[in-house]
Write a protein that holds these residues in place. Sequence first.
Motif, PDB file in Angstrom:
ATOM      1  N   ASP A  80       0.861  -1.176   0.000  1.00  0.00           N
ATOM      2  CA  ASP A  80       0.000   0.000   0.000  1.00  0.00           C
ATOM      3  C   ASP A  80       0.901   1.231   0.000  1.00  0.00           C
ATOM      4  OD1 ASP A  80      -2.581   1.299   2.282  1.00  0.00           O
ATOM      5  OD2 ASP A  80      -1.992   1.886   0.257  1.00  0.00           O
ATOM      6  N   THR A  81       0.696   2.129  -0.971  1.00  0.00           N
ATOM      7  CA  THR A  81       1.594   3.270  -1.156  1.00  0.00           C
ATOM      8  C   THR A  81       0.786   4.566  -1.220  1.00  0.00           C
ATOM      9  OG1 THR A  81       3.062   1.827  -2.429  1.00  0.00           O
ATOM     10  CG2 THR A  81       3.495   4.188  -2.549  1.00  0.00           C
ATOM     11  N   ARG A  82       1.282   5.586  -0.552  1.00  0.00           N
ATOM     12  CA  ARG A  82       0.668   6.914  -0.584  1.00  0.00           C
ATOM     13  C   ARG A  82       1.743   7.924  -0.969  1.00  0.00           C
ATOM     14  NH1 ARG A  82      -3.318   5.873   3.495  1.00  0.00           N
ATOM     15  NH2 ARG A  82      -3.698   3.612   3.370  1.00  0.00           N
ATOM     16  N   TYR A  83       1.388   8.831  -1.855  1.00  0.00           N
ATOM     17  CA  TYR A  83       2.334   9.858  -2.296  1.00  0.00           C
ATOM     18  C   TYR A  83       1.866  11.237  -1.878  1.00  0.00           C
ATOM     19  CZ  TYR A  83       4.255   6.302  -5.490  1.00  0.00           C
ATOM     20  OH  TYR A  83       4.815   5.174  -6.026  1.00  0.00           O
ATOM     21  N   ARG A  84       2.800  12.087  -1.537  1.00  0.00           N
ATOM     22  CA  ARG A  84       2.487  13.507  -1.446  1.00  0.00           C
ATOM     23  C   ARG A  84       2.143  13.947  -2.867  1.00  0.00           C
ATOM     24  NH1 ARG A  84       6.700  18.200   0.658  1.00  0.00           N
ATOM     25  NH2 ARG A  84       5.334  19.974   0.275  1.00  0.00           N
ATOM     26  N   PRO A  85       1.089  14.702  -3.059  1.00  0.00           N
ATOM     27  CA  PRO A  85       0.642  15.037  -4.423  1.00  0.00           C
ATOM     28  C   PRO A  85       1.734  15.594  -5.330  1.00  0.00           C
ATOM     29  CG  PRO A  85      -1.051  15.659  -2.866  1.00  0.00           C
ATOM     30  CD  PRO A  85       0.136  15.184  -2.047  1.00  0.00           C
ATOM     31  N   SER A  86       2.631  16.405  -4.782  1.00  0.00           N
ATOM     32  CA  SER A  86       3.658  17.015  -5.635  1.00  0.00           C
ATOM     33  C   SER A  86       4.681  15.989  -6.145  1.00  0.00           C
ATOM     34  CB  SER A  86       4.364  18.144  -4.899  1.00  0.00           C
ATOM     35  OG  SER A  86       4.906  17.691  -3.678  1.00  0.00           O
ATOM     36  N   PHE A  87       4.701  14.810  -5.563  1.00  0.00           N
ATOM     37  CA  PHE A  87       5.625  13.774  -6.002  1.00  0.00           C
ATOM     38  C   PHE A  87       4.928  12.660  -6.798  1.00  0.00           C
ATOM     39  CE2 PHE A  87       9.618  14.988  -4.194  1.00  0.00           C
ATOM     40  CZ  PHE A  87       9.290  15.787  -3.112  1.00  0.00           C
ATOM     41  N   GLN A  88       3.608  12.683  -6.778  1.00  0.00           N
ATOM     42  CA  GLN A  88       2.858  11.674  -7.537  1.00  0.00           C
ATOM     43  C   GLN A  88       3.211  11.773  -9.006  1.00  0.00           C
ATOM     44  OE1 GLN A  88      -0.140   9.790  -6.064  1.00  0.00           O
ATOM     45  NE2 GLN A  88       0.225   8.519  -7.870  1.00  0.00           N
ATOM     46  N   GLY A  89       3.556  10.638  -9.596  1.00  0.00           N
ATOM     47  CA  GLY A  89       3.912  10.640 -11.010  1.00  0.00           C
ATOM     48  C   GLY A  89       5.356  11.007 -11.279  1.00  0.00           C
ATOM     49  N   GLN A  90       6.055  11.533 -10.288  1.00  0.00           N
ATOM     50  CA  GLN A  90       7.453  11.922 -10.462  1.00  0.00           C
ATOM     51  C   GLN A  90       8.408  10.824 -10.004  1.00  0.00           C
ATOM     52  OE1 GLN A  90       7.767  14.928 -12.075  1.00  0.00           O
ATOM     53  NE2 GLN A  90       5.527  14.720 -11.993  1.00  0.00           N
ATOM     54  N   VAL A  91       7.978  10.064  -9.017  1.00  0.00           N
ATOM     55  CA  VAL A  91       8.772   8.959  -8.488  1.00  0.00           C
ATOM     56  C   VAL A  91       7.863   7.763  -8.256  1.00  0.00           C
ATOM     57  CG1 VAL A  91      10.457  10.476  -7.352  1.00  0.00           C
ATOM     58  CG2 VAL A  91       8.437   9.688  -6.083  1.00  0.00           C
ATOM     59  N   THR A  92       8.488   6.606  -8.071  1.00  0.00           N
ATOM     60  CA  THR A  92       7.744   5.389  -7.731  1.00  0.00           C
ATOM     61  C   THR A  92       8.358   4.785  -6.479  1.00  0.00           C
ATOM     62  OG1 THR A  92       7.220   4.938 -10.037  1.00  0.00           O
ATOM     63  CG2 THR A  92       7.004   3.107  -8.494  1.00  0.00           C
TER      64      THR A  92
END
Lengths: 117, 111
Positions: free
Chosen positions: A57-69
Amino acid sequence: EVQLVQSGAEVKKPGESLKISCKGSGYSFTNYWIGWVRQMPGKGLEWMGIIYPRDSDTRYRPSFQGQVTISADKSISTAYLQWSSLKASDTAMYYCARLNNMMLDIWGQGTMVTVSS
Amino acid sequence: QSALTQPASVSGSLGQSITISCTGSSSDVGGYNYVSWYQQHPGKAPKLMIYDVSNRPSGVSNRFSGSKSGNTASLTISGLQAEDEADYYCGSYTSSNTLRVFGGGTKLTVL
């Protein structure tokens, strides 16, 4: 001893891909979330995201979503942070840390990523 | 721009006490007792100093203490020592979609 050991420093060119690692030991790796934190040169700490190794289960800070995995392989107690196409602005120190309840109680030593042509 | 506001720098003399503030909102600091404080020496990884507003992990000196009032948390260091000179960051759980937030950091200088 409870610890997180990160992979070594990296020097890459813009556009290249990269995957850095964070290996946990001394505790049950699947019972705690792992967070990733960026620190750009001379700047403060920035929260990037978290992963629960038991089920990924993974959660991203919005500003990093799509920029890193962010990913994890529970069989080897290791979490990862990866980029598909690095930019110069990705140059930073990256820390992983164990999220114990609401605190980051164990930190890795950091991985310095330098992106330069 | 950091979600939590800290003073950029504070200073104090050896043996004195200082306090670092960390101001957020009702979505983070004010809404939950999940404020933590981290110490970072140059070139080193951050170290947890205070968790859940006022609790000290095992091994952290009792010269470090934390508190909270409304949307502002505070870290107090008493009996300043030279080795306390470092950057200090507050962190909090947040109900926003970022999940966690840090302050911008405070550089402590021991005179």
